[in-house]
Design an enzyme around this catalytic site. Structure first.
Site, short mmCIF file in Angstrom:
data_model
loop_
_atom_site.label_atom_id
_atom_site.label_comp_id
_atom_site.label_asym_id
_atom_site.label_seq_id
_atom_site.Cartn_x
_atom_site.Cartn_y
_atom_site.Cartn_z
N HIS A 176 0.82 -1.21 -0.09
CA HIS A 176 0.03 0.05 -0.02
C HIS A 176 0.80 1.14 -0.09
O HIS A 176 0.53 2.28 -0.56
CB HIS A 176 -0.86 0.00 1.32
CG HIS A 176 -1.93 -1.07 1.38
ND1 HIS A 176 -2.95 -0.93 0.59
CD2 HIS A 176 -1.95 -2.27 1.95
CE1 HIS A 176 -3.73 -2.22 0.80
NE2 HIS A 176 -3.03 -3.08 1.57
N HIS A 206 -3.27 -12.43 1.89
CA HIS A 206 -2.68 -12.67 3.33
C HIS A 206 -3.34 -13.79 4.09
O HIS A 206 -3.87 -13.52 5.06
CB HIS A 206 -2.57 -11.40 4.24
CG HIS A 206 -3.77 -10.50 4.33
ND1 HIS A 206 -5.00 -10.93 4.59
CD2 HIS A 206 -3.76 -8.96 3.95
CE1 HIS A 206 -5.90 -9.88 4.69
NE2 HIS A 206 -5.24 -8.82 4.27
N HIS A 249 2.02 -11.23 11.85
CA HIS A 249 0.61 -11.57 11.23
C HIS A 249 0.22 -13.20 11.34
O HIS A 249 -0.79 -13.55 11.36
CB HIS A 249 0.68 -11.27 9.62
CG HIS A 249 0.18 -9.73 9.60
ND1 HIS A 249 1.21 -8.67 9.77
CD2 HIS A 249 -0.77 -9.07 8.84
CE1 HIS A 249 0.77 -7.69 9.28
NE2 HIS A 249 -0.78 -7.74 9.00
N ASP A 295 1.98 -6.20 2.64
CA ASP A 295 1.13 -5.63 2.74
C ASP A 295 1.43 -4.23 3.60
O ASP A 295 0.99 -3.85 4.35
CB ASP A 295 0.12 -6.31 3.86
CG ASP A 295 -1.31 -5.99 4.07
OD1 ASP A 295 -1.54 -4.84 3.08
OD2 ASP A 295 -1.85 -6.11 4.96
N LEU A 348 -4.17 -5.65 13.83
CA LEU A 348 -3.19 -5.31 12.87
C LEU A 348 -3.66 -4.31 11.73
O LEU A 348 -4.76 -4.65 11.19
CB LEU A 348 -2.54 -6.63 12.11
CG LEU A 348 -1.62 -7.41 13.15
CD1 LEU A 348 -1.34 -8.79 12.77
CD2 LEU A 348 -0.33 -6.55 13.51
N GLY A 376 -2.00 -3.32 8.27
CA GLY A 376 -1.10 -3.44 7.11
C GLY A 376 0.24 -3.85 8.19
O GLY A 376 0.26 -4.46 9.13
#
Length: 382
Positions: A61, A215, A250, A273, A306, A308
């Protein structure tokens, strides 16, 4: 001009060579030689170092304080100029759930900047939103969620000048089949994410043409032995690719190992991400309309979710190796060739092959990035 890169090891997609010389001509890969060639005009001596393909981030992003959804040429330029320091030479500029108009504007700006030839290469756009559901919204704003719309996709693809390569959705929407059909006609890969779908709903979407999982483990219904959910679909459905964020926040290494055991390294790709705080210090930032705190390598909303990551793709590669989940060769492929193949851009990036643009990275044997080259020219030097 013909030049050579001298190094101890070269990681091609299907083999490891070296010590020797990687020959470039006019900014493209030409051949490999174990001996120095007389017709080479210039030798870049990286003795003691390893050379791999330029990394490909198909889900990112932002970086260095900018975000794709800022929808300004300056923001997109900041991202692409900063990415070579992370080993990335090609990427998909990734949007975030917003209004139809805001996303349209972001697509138009990315298309405008992509025509310029500097920094990491914009190989397309990934639409992460707004076709999601609230149950697994993550840091996506549910105020803008809408059902998958072929007409909206057409509008965005026109503004993007056909740059959209991947679009995500929650497959429990009744409009899913029509959207996937239209996406296929536009050569857009459909990814499943931010969804509470059942295993059967996910499988149906894959049967219709969806081919990626966003993801994996994050933003999706989990694995249960009586309802395998979308995680179960990602782990079992063939002819699909599974993204994974290997930052240690993550997904645990054990979960990544389970995914790799269920699938393999040829169907699992590394993504970051990464949001705008990537490359910057801990502190307070934003993701879309939400405030985000970055602390100890994790980006989180005020509720702890979370938002990103601040992961750099070169570090995801090293993490897999440090966690003893893959070899160096496998981790590099997951961040380059596999990523490129997942969105059909492997004809232009992701591997060291004759005739391709000479996009590559130079690393120490400890996988510390030393330099990044784009079209045979240095784009980052430590």
């Amino acid at each position: 001009m013909r030049q050579a890169i001298k190094a101890d090891r070269f990681f091609l997609e299907n083999e490891i060579l070296g010590p020797g010389y990687l020959i470039l001509e006019d900014g493209k890969f030409l051949t490999y030689s174990s001996e120095e060639l007389e017709e080479v005009e210039d030798v870049l001596d990286y003795s003691g170092y390893w050379v791999g393909p330029g990394l490909v981030d198909t889900h990112i992003h932002g970086f260095n304080g900018s975000d794709v959804m800022d929808a300004t040429p300056e923001a997109v330029e900041t991202i692409r100029q900063g990415l070579p320091a992370t080993g990335v030479t090609s990427f998909l500029a990734t949007t975030l759930t917003a209004s139809v108009e805001e996303t349209d504007r972001a697509c138009a700006v990315v298309a405008e900047v992509a025509e310029e030839d500097q920094g990491a290469k914009i190989q397309g756009i990934f639409l992460e939103g707004p076709f999601f559901v609230e149950a697994h919204k993550g840091a996506q704003n549910p105020d803008y969620f809408i059902a998958p719309s072929p007409d909206v996709l057409d509008q965005w693809q026109k503004s993007a000048k056909d740059l959209i390569r991947k679009a995500a959705l929650a497959p429990e929407y009744p409009e899913t089949a029509a959207f996937i059909e239209r996406a296929k006609a536009l050569d857009v890969k459909v990814a499943i994410g931010h969804t509470d779908a059942s295993y059967d709903q996910a499988r149906r979407a894959v049967d219709q043409g969806a081919s990626l999982f966003v993801h994996t483990f994050n933003g999706m219904s989990g694995l249960h032995h009586r309802e395998p959910g979308v995680v179960g679909a990602a782990m079992t459905l063939q002819n699909t690719y599974a993204e994974v964020i290997a930052d240690g926040h993550h997904v645990t290494p054990a979960a990544i190992k389970a995914l790799l055991n269920a699938r393999n390294v040829n169907n699992t790709l590394l993504v970051t991400d990464c949001m705008r705080a990537g490359g910057l210090e801990d502190g307070n930032y934003t993701l879309g309309e939400y405030p985000v705190e970055v602390k100890e390598g994790a980006a989180r909303l005020s509720n702890g979710s979370l938002a990103g990551s601040v992961l750099q793709l070169k570090d995801a590669v090293r993490n897999l190796v440090d966690w003893e989940l893959t070899t160096v060769h496998e981790a590099l492929n997951m961040a380059s060739a596999v990523a490129a193949r997942s969105v059909d851009i492997d004809d232009r990036c992701g591997s060291i092959k004759a005739g391709r643009d000479a996009d590559f990275i130079v690393m120490t044997p400890q996988l510390e990035l030393q330099a990044t080259y784009i079209n045979g020219q240095v784009a980052y030097q430590k």
